[in-house]
Design an enzyme around this catalytic site. Structure first.
Site, short mmCIF file in Angstrom:
data_model
loop_
_atom_site.label_atom_id
_atom_site.label_comp_id
_atom_site.label_asym_id
_atom_site.label_seq_id
_atom_site.Cartn_x
_atom_site.Cartn_y
_atom_site.Cartn_z
N HIS A 54 17.11 5.23 -21.77
CA HIS A 54 17.23 4.09 -20.87
C HIS A 54 15.83 3.58 -20.56
O HIS A 54 14.84 4.31 -20.66
CB HIS A 54 17.92 4.50 -19.57
CG HIS A 54 19.38 4.76 -19.72
ND1 HIS A 54 20.23 4.81 -18.63
CD2 HIS A 54 20.16 4.97 -20.81
CE1 HIS A 54 21.47 5.04 -19.05
NE2 HIS A 54 21.45 5.15 -20.37
N GLU A 56 14.22 3.04 -17.85
CA GLU A 56 13.48 3.81 -16.85
C GLU A 56 12.89 5.08 -17.46
O GLU A 56 11.72 5.41 -17.21
CB GLU A 56 14.39 4.22 -15.68
CG GLU A 56 15.01 3.06 -14.94
CD GLU A 56 16.39 2.68 -15.44
OE1 GLU A 56 16.58 2.54 -16.67
OE2 GLU A 56 17.30 2.51 -14.61
N CYS A 87 18.91 8.28 -14.53
CA CYS A 87 17.58 7.71 -14.30
C CYS A 87 17.09 8.02 -12.89
O CYS A 87 15.91 8.32 -12.69
CB CYS A 87 17.59 6.22 -14.58
SG CYS A 87 17.85 5.88 -16.34
#
Length: 168
Positions: A54, A56, A87
């Protein structure tokens, strides 16, 4: 929110647009320390074959490598969409001081939309969280991406039914 926050969120939006071009869900993130971007990323789970890639996580990994430390206590993370639980957990482990996100994520958001991991008293780290910065632009980017994907899927179904393709 500070005016400098806009600059960093605009950078995160540019990264999200790069993700959309790469056919990834358009989410972008930057890690800022002492007024400088020290980490950046956009969603890449499809291209990397990595469910943890992801925006992040990519940005946190980039920042940790650049700073030579897995702890990022004086940093702010800017991300275009509210972080998910995975995250949020990584943000907590990195000891990020502040999280600024664009649009809320009503299906998986872990900063208050579904759960609020940063408000959980039993957890040992609590970043300051602010949402809504450039929320409309972030939401439009996500909506346009999924609208395009639905349209492409509909066109593909129609081609299969008629036996006609663009190559014909």
């Amino acid at each position: 929110m500070k005016s400098v926050d806009l600059v960093f969120m605009q950078h995160a939006l540019a990264l999200a647009r790069a993700g959309a071009v790469a056919n990834e869900v358009p989410v972008g993130a930057v890690v800022v320390c002492a007024g400088e971007i020290v980490g950046e990323g956009y969603n890449q789970p499809i291209s990397r074959h990595d469910p943890t890639a992801h925006a992040e996580i990519v940005a946190l990994r980039d920042a940790a490598l650049r700073l030579g430390n897995y702890r990022l206590p004086d940093c702010t993370l800017y991300v275009t969409v509210e972080p998910c639980a995975m995250c949020a957990g990584a943000i907590q482990h990195a000891r990020i001081a502040r999280v600024v996100y664009g649009t809320s994520e009503p299906k998986t958001g872990a900063c208050g939309s579904v759960v609020d991991l940063f408000a959980e008293a039993k957890l040992n780290h609590h970043a300051d969280v602010e949402g809504g910065l450039l929320a409309e632009e972030s939401a439009r980017l996500i909506s346009a991406f999924f609208q395009r994907r639905r349209s492409e899927a509909k066109d593909l179904r129609a081609q299969r039914l008629t036996g006609v393709s663009d190559a014909d």
